[in-house]
Design a protein around this motif. Structure first.
Motif, PDB file in Angstrom:
ATOM      1  N   ALA B  33       0.848  -1.191   0.000  1.00  0.00           N
ATOM      2  CA  ALA B  33       0.000   0.000   0.000  1.00  0.00           C
ATOM      3  C   ALA B  33       0.884   1.241   0.000  1.00  0.00           C
ATOM      4  O   ALA B  33       1.851   1.321   0.754  1.00  0.00           O
ATOM      5  CB  ALA B  33      -0.897   0.005   1.221  1.00  0.00           C
ATOM      6  N   LEU B  35       0.802   5.030   0.892  1.00  0.00           N
ATOM      7  CA  LEU B  35       0.000   5.966   1.672  1.00  0.00           C
ATOM      8  C   LEU B  35       0.630   7.352   1.588  1.00  0.00           C
ATOM      9  O   LEU B  35       1.809   7.488   1.289  1.00  0.00           O
ATOM     10  CB  LEU B  35      -0.058   5.533   3.140  1.00  0.00           C
ATOM     11  N   LEU B 198      -6.597   2.808   5.333  1.00  0.00           N
ATOM     12  CA  LEU B 198      -6.466   1.366   5.147  1.00  0.00           C
ATOM     13  C   LEU B 198      -7.823   0.684   5.131  1.00  0.00           C
ATOM     14  O   LEU B 198      -8.065  -0.203   4.323  1.00  0.00           O
ATOM     15  CB  LEU B 198      -5.576   0.785   6.237  1.00  0.00           C
ATOM     16  N   ARG B 202      -7.048  -3.470   5.437  1.00  0.00           N
ATOM     17  CA  ARG B 202      -5.874  -3.543   6.290  1.00  0.00           C
ATOM     18  C   ARG B 202      -5.311  -4.961   6.474  1.00  0.00           C
ATOM     19  O   ARG B 202      -4.082  -5.151   6.374  1.00  0.00           O
ATOM     20  CB  ARG B 202      -6.191  -2.926   7.654  1.00  0.00           C
ATOM     21  N   ILE B 205      -2.869  -6.010   3.652  1.00  0.00           N
ATOM     22  CA  ILE B 205      -1.663  -5.256   3.306  1.00  0.00           C
ATOM     23  C   ILE B 205      -0.440  -5.857   3.998  1.00  0.00           C
ATOM     24  O   ILE B 205      -0.399  -5.961   5.222  1.00  0.00           O
ATOM     25  CB  ILE B 205      -1.798  -3.778   3.745  1.00  0.00           C
ATOM     26  N   ARG B 207       2.779  -4.657   3.332  1.00  0.00           N
ATOM     27  CA  ARG B 207       3.809  -3.640   3.527  1.00  0.00           C
ATOM     28  C   ARG B 207       3.213  -2.289   3.156  1.00  0.00           C
ATOM     29  O   ARG B 207       2.406  -2.195   2.230  1.00  0.00           O
ATOM     30  CB  ARG B 207       4.983  -3.937   2.601  1.00  0.00           C
ATOM     31  N   ALA B 208       3.568  -1.278   3.909  1.00  0.00           N
ATOM     32  CA  ALA B 208       3.092   0.068   3.609  1.00  0.00           C
ATOM     33  C   ALA B 208       4.277   0.949   3.253  1.00  0.00           C
ATOM     34  O   ALA B 208       5.360   0.815   3.822  1.00  0.00           O
ATOM     35  CB  ALA B 208       2.362   0.651   4.808  1.00  0.00           C
ATOM     36  N   GLU B 219       8.828   2.927   5.162  1.00  0.00           N
ATOM     37  CA  GLU B 219       8.485   1.688   4.478  1.00  0.00           C
ATOM     38  C   GLU B 219       8.552   0.569   5.499  1.00  0.00           C
ATOM     39  O   GLU B 219       9.558   0.430   6.203  1.00  0.00           O
ATOM     40  CB  GLU B 219       9.464   1.427   3.319  1.00  0.00           C
ATOM     41  N   THR B 221       5.856  -2.311   8.066  1.00  0.00           N
ATOM     42  CA  THR B 221       4.540  -2.868   8.368  1.00  0.00           C
ATOM     43  C   THR B 221       3.492  -1.754   8.344  1.00  0.00           C
ATOM     44  O   THR B 221       3.812  -0.604   8.631  1.00  0.00           O
ATOM     45  CB  THR B 221       4.523  -3.542   9.749  1.00  0.00           C
ATOM     46  N   PRO B 222       2.254  -2.090   7.980  1.00  0.00           N
ATOM     47  CA  PRO B 222       1.221  -1.053   7.889  1.00  0.00           C
ATOM     48  C   PRO B 222       1.039  -0.361   9.231  1.00  0.00           C
ATOM     49  O   PRO B 222       1.066  -1.014  10.268  1.00  0.00           O
ATOM     50  CB  PRO B 222      -0.041  -1.837   7.528  1.00  0.00           C
ATOM     51  N   GLU B 224      -0.800   1.538  12.378  1.00  0.00           N
ATOM     52  CA  GLU B 224      -2.065   1.290  13.076  1.00  0.00           C
ATOM     53  C   GLU B 224      -3.108   2.271  12.573  1.00  0.00           C
ATOM     54  O   GLU B 224      -2.773   3.390  12.189  1.00  0.00           O
ATOM     55  CB  GLU B 224      -1.866   1.485  14.585  1.00  0.00           C
TER      56      GLU B 224
END
Lengths: 288, 260
Positions: B33, B35, B198, B202, B205, B207-208, B219, B221-222, B224
């Motif tokens: 994702a 963002l 997300l 969520r 996903i 990786r964010a 870069e 983990t997504p 919170e």
């Protein structure tokens, strides 16, 4: 109906019906793309081609096709670059086209005014056998291309960026549309004239989409309306001694008014039964 | 193998630089994702990867081929932010979704029975098969968005690229396409998507990537969920991830704020 036994009448009718089929088949893509007026502009440019042909003693239809094609491809290249000045560039091209045409036709011979009127507003009854062959050959080619490439042209006109990411030959398809627009405008100048040709591309589509739900059905109905209006235009104008191009366009507009009224009545009758669609949540909720 | 590999990318429009020195690697099967706030360059990033925005520096490789020489576009399914503004010419849901088969079929062949089957499968996946003959304009925004996802799925791509698929979409549609994407990822598909929140996606996903001011700011983990825009049943017990706040907006109006 003994009119139909006259060879010039048969030629006029055949030419009108070919154009009545081909013009909306192309026009639907132009309408979908919000380029409804492009045919009108290319018609202006084609007049310069007519003038050049008359002046140099060549067949005006051929020189008009060449000049209109150059103009249409030029317009496409301006559009592709997406410049804000594109609108103004198009206006210049169109006015240059019609002014150049009027000037060149005037220079070409003594009867400038009457031949100018022929090209501007059409004179289907003067369609010769050679004309009919040119109109038939080119019209059927345009029609075949529009039907054969329908999925690709639909994708292109519906969402050009998606077409690009799909790997479609976007520029080639755009040029194809530009060239077929030029060709259609030119062969239709016999029937409805350069100033009204765009109407035959656009009005049947506008009329059809009042009644239809999908693209293929809109295209089919638009072609039927186009061929009907063009054929009836030639016959009615011969009977009533009216201008054929204008008669054709007014008949097509009459169909548009009829379908629009039908659609609005149908819409009003149906409305109470349609279930209320759930509304979407707002993006932002303001807490008091 | 890398599905998308971007190194030191720079890109922008009309002399304005939007992306600077962006590097990103998406491997087969990844769900990534992107963002960022409006105007951060997150949409420009995927549009540059797809070749819709010219790059000005750096390198982009798609499935191991430099983007300029890449021709296997059928392997990529693109889902734009919204259906183009209607021109008035009607088109049915089925006709729009059928465009998704062109990359695979090519311009010169007529659609066959496998094309029609793929269109029906894709519409089934997003729960819109019953609307196949309806004009797209009669659909809600969320259903139109699902139509666009079905169009991308119809080409049976290996990589899905989505630009804010859940912007301004009703909850039912969000769930429906979360399910479709979960199935796509479960079958080994790769997903690269731009999101402004997300939401129900969520769990999917892996990786964010947070884009801020044209660079990658984070870069991993997504993050919170933050604030009242998270899942409907979210109880808002988590502390906000302070280091990410700069890059993630609380909410984003979606009209007229596209990053170009």
């Amino acid at each position: 109906m003994e009119l139909l036994t006259l060879p010039f009448m048969q030629r006029a009718l055949a030419a009108a019906m070919i154009i009545g089929l081909a013009a909306p088949a192309l026009g639907i893509y132009l309408v979908q793309r919000r380029l409804s007026l492009i045919g009108d502009g290319i018609g202006h440019v084609a007049l310069t081609g007519v003038g050049l042909g008359l002046l140099t003693g060549n067949e005006p239809v051929l020189s008009a096709i060449v000049v209109a094609t150059i103009g249409a491809v030029g317009v496409e290249l301006v559009r592709e670059r997406g410049r804000t000045s594109g609108d103004l560039a198009l206006a210049m091209l169109f006015y240059g086209g019609i002014a150049g045409g009027v000037l060149l036709v005037g220079l070409s011979d003594g009867s400038g005014n009457s031949s100018l009127m022929q090209y501007l507003f059409g004179s289907p009854l003067t369609t010769s056998a050679t004309d009919l062959m040119v109109i038939g050959g080119l019209g059927v080619t345009v029609l075949a291309a529009m039907l054969f490439f329908r999925p690709a042209l639909f994708a292109l006109c519906n969402d050009e960026e998606y077409a690009r990411v799909s790997g479609l030959p976007v520029r080639t398809l755009n040029i194809l549309l530009a060239v077929t627009t030029a060709v259609t405008v030119t062969i239709a100048m016999r029937t409805v004239g350069l100033l009204l040709v765009s109407a035959l591309m656009v009005v049947p589509v506008a009329a059809a989409q009042q009644l239809t739900r999908g693209f293929v059905s809109t295209m089919t109905v638009a072609m039927l309306i186009g061929v009907g209006a063009a054929g009836a235009g030639v016959l009615v104008s011969a009977e009533a001694d009216t201008a054929p191009g204008a008669t054709t366009v007014l008949l097509a507009l009459g169909v548009f008014v009829a379908t629009a009224v039908t659609a609005s009545i149908r819409h009003r009758l149906r409305r109470p039964q349609t279930p209320q669609t759930t509304s979407e949540p707002p993006d932002v909720v303001l807490h008091a | 193998m890398s599905v998308v590999e971007v190194s030191h990318l720079a890109a922008g429009y009309d002399g304005r630089e939007i992306l600077r020195d962006v590097s990103l690697d998406v491997a087969a099967g990844d769900v990534v994702a992107i963002l960022g706030a409006n105007g951060s360059g997150k949409s420009t990033l995927i549009r540059t990867i797809l070749g819709l925005v010219p790059s000005r520096g750096g390198a982009i490789e798609l499935f191991g081929t430099p983007q300029k020489r890449f021709r296997q576009w059928a392997r990529i399914g693109y889902v734009p932010q919204r259906l183009g503004a209607g021109s008035g010419v009607p088109a049915t849901v089925g006709e729009v979704v059928a465009s998704g088969r062109l990359a695979r079929r090519g311009v010169f062949r007529f659609p066959g029975s496998n094309d029609r089957a793929a269109v029906r499968d894709a519409l089934t996946a997003v729960g819109l098969l019953d609307r196949i003959d309806d004009p797209v304009t009669t659909l809600s925004g969320g259903q139109q968005q699902r139509t666009l996802i079905a169009r991308a799925l119809a080409g049976k791509p290996d990589l899905l690229v989505l630009d804010e698929p859940n912007a301004g979409v009703d909850a039912a549609s969000q769930e429906a396409f979360a399910a479709a994407l979960t199935r796509f990822a479960g079958d080994g598909g790769t997903i690269l998507l731009v999101l402004h929140e997300l939401g129900p996606l969520r769990p999917l996903i892996g990786r964010a990537v947070v884009v801020h001011d044209g660079r990658i700011a984070y870069e991993g983990t997504p993050p919170e969920p933050a604030g009242h825009h998270a899942e409907p049943d979210h109880e808002h017990l988590h502390p906000h991830a302070e280091e990410l706040k700069a890059g993630i907006c609380e909410w984003a109006p979606t009209e007229g704020t596209k990053a170009y």
